[in-house]
Write an enzyme that holds these catalytic residues in place. Structure first.
Site, PDB file in Angstrom:
ATOM      1  N   THR A 213       0.845  -1.194   0.000  1.00  0.00           N
ATOM      2  CA  THR A 213       0.000   0.000   0.000  1.00  0.00           C
ATOM      3  C   THR A 213       0.881   1.246   0.000  1.00  0.00           C
ATOM      4  O   THR A 213       1.921   1.288   0.656  1.00  0.00           O
ATOM      5  CB  THR A 213      -0.946   0.015   1.217  1.00  0.00           C
ATOM      6  OG1 THR A 213      -0.172  -0.135   2.402  1.00  0.00           O
ATOM      7  CG2 THR A 213      -1.964  -1.113   1.143  1.00  0.00           C
ATOM      8  N   ASP A 245      -6.069  -0.653   7.867  1.00  0.00           N
ATOM      9  CA  ASP A 245      -6.937  -1.718   8.406  1.00  0.00           C
ATOM     10  C   ASP A 245      -8.156  -1.926   7.506  1.00  0.00           C
ATOM     11  O   ASP A 245      -8.592  -3.059   7.279  1.00  0.00           O
ATOM     12  CB  ASP A 245      -7.379  -1.356   9.827  1.00  0.00           C
ATOM     13  CG  ASP A 245      -6.191  -1.266  10.769  1.00  0.00           C
ATOM     14  OD1 ASP A 245      -5.204  -1.999  10.543  1.00  0.00           O
ATOM     15  OD2 ASP A 245      -6.238  -0.459  11.709  1.00  0.00           O
ATOM     16  N   SER A 273     -12.588   5.435   3.997  1.00  0.00           N
ATOM     17  CA  SER A 273     -12.329   5.416   5.450  1.00  0.00           C
ATOM     18  C   SER A 273     -11.647   6.685   5.937  1.00  0.00           C
ATOM     19  O   SER A 273     -11.798   7.060   7.099  1.00  0.00           O
ATOM     20  CB  SER A 273     -11.491   4.185   5.827  1.00  0.00           C
ATOM     21  OG  SER A 273     -10.131   4.395   5.525  1.00  0.00           O
TER      22      SER A 273
HETATM   23  O1  RIB Z   1      -4.123   1.046  12.445  1.00  0.00           O
HETATM   24  C1  RIB Z   1      -4.728   2.004  13.282  1.00  0.00           C
HETATM   25  C2  RIB Z   1      -4.726   1.506  14.697  1.00  0.00           C
HETATM   26  O2  RIB Z   1      -3.407   1.421  15.147  1.00  0.00           O
HETATM   27  C3  RIB Z   1      -5.408   2.422  15.666  1.00  0.00           C
HETATM   28  O3  RIB Z   1      -6.786   2.171  15.782  1.00  0.00           O
HETATM   29  C4  RIB Z   1      -4.638   2.180  16.949  1.00  0.00           C
HETATM   30  O4  RIB Z   1      -5.372   1.512  17.926  1.00  0.00           O
HETATM   31  C5  RIB Z   1      -3.418   1.396  16.544  1.00  0.00           C
HETATM   32  O5  RIB Z   1      -3.550   0.082  16.898  1.00  0.00           O
END
Ligand code: RIB
Length: 298
Positions: A213, A245, A273
């Site tokens: 990415t 994520d 997002s």
């Molecule tokens: O990838 C983002 C996340 O990284 C956040 O939500 C934080 O909790 C860390 O884990």
């Protein structure tokens, strides 16, 4: 319905929005503070669930107010929490996040996440055996990440290893992952390489398929030895926390449509997002993702 198992962290995110990042020893006046659910494992679970997957999470929270709130939120998203432990002798994981200048800086205290042991992964074996894909990240103990990759491989279930936060990893168990999903910096760290190396050269050095990415630029991946680029979708950026994520959750959900489609939809989901505050705030539903993609085709 696509079945996804996520093995990973659950955090409460303590988010401060500031006009810029403070320097060392400097105190700044911030603009906003909010407490929102996060953690890479929880975030990827929510991303996949909103896109219509049946999701089970393997993780742990503390027996505290943060833990109770985090579990309520995950249950509300329809996520199976049978393999999430509530620990009496630990606090819940937290992430102190500063959002400024279109970017973020994060410090994670794992707390209960450090107790997501290989034994807890093994206890979810039957659930993992039924899954279409497994997602795992690096906010839980390294040996549990290894246990997940090995178990998925043994059970012939595709494992997407998101190496974040990055650390060098043995090639032997990287080779067991179906996909590695780093950004450029993470890929260099995982392979013990140099972040300044050309990212295409780094991708070729990995012992497993890589989907790399590159933020707003989109993602790179290889099909039949050929590097492919999926451009990013331009949007107004509010908060990039959780974009990776969202990408991973969506990639797992759409993998059965082929890598090209999965990466395209994952880039679109990640773009949506970042248009709202909080790691999970802007994660789209499948309906929102479909409408976004249709509008971009018109
Ligand atoms: O990838 C983002 C996340 O990284 C956040 O939500 C934080 O909790 C860390 O884990």
């Amino acid at each position: 319905m696509v079945r996804i198992v996520v093995v990973g962290s659950i955090n409460m995110d303590l988010v401060t929005v500031a006009p810029r990042f403070p320097g060392a020893g400097e105190t700044l006046l911030g603009e906003r503070f909010l407490t929102v659910p996060g953690g890479k494992g929880a975030n990827q679970s929510v991303a996949a669930a909103r896109l219509g997957a049946e999701v089970a999470l393997v993780g742990a929270v503390g027996n505290d107010a943060f833990g109770a709130g985090l579990l309520r939120g995950l249950a509300h998203e329809g996520i199976d929490l049978a393999h999430v432990a509530t620990l009496d002798d630990s606090g819940s994981g937290t992430a102190s996040i500063t959002v400024a200048e279109g970017d973020n800086r994060i410090i994670v205290v794992p707390a209960a996440n450090a107790r997501v042991t290989p034994a807890r992964v093994e206890a979810a074996r039957a659930c993992i055996a039924r899954a279409d894909a497994v997602l795992v990240q690096m906010e839980i103990p390294r040996e549990s990440v290894e246990a997940t990759v090995r178990l998925g491989h043994r059970l012939d279930v595709p494992v997407i290893l998101n190496p974040a936060p990055a650390q060098p990893l043995p090639r032997e168990w990287l080779a067991l992952a179906s996909y590695l999903t780093p950004n450029q910096h993470e890929l260099a760290t995982v392979l013990d390489g140099d972040a300044d190396d050309d990212f295409r050269a780094l991708m070729e050095r990995a012992p497993c398929p890589v989907v790399l990415t590159r933020g707003g630029e989109g993602a790179w991946y290889r099909v039949h030895g050929q590097a492919q680029h999926q451009p990013g979708f331009p949007v107004s950026v509010v908060d990039t926390t959780g974009a990776g994520d969202t990408f991973n959750g969506a990639l797992a959900v759409y993998l059965h449509e082929g890598l090209e489609q999965a990466v395209r939809k994952a880039c679109a989901a990640a773009a949506l997002s970042v248009t709202r505050l909080g790691a999970q705030g802007g994660m789209p539903t499948s309906h929102e993702l479909g409408a976004f993609l249709t509008a971009r085709q018109a």
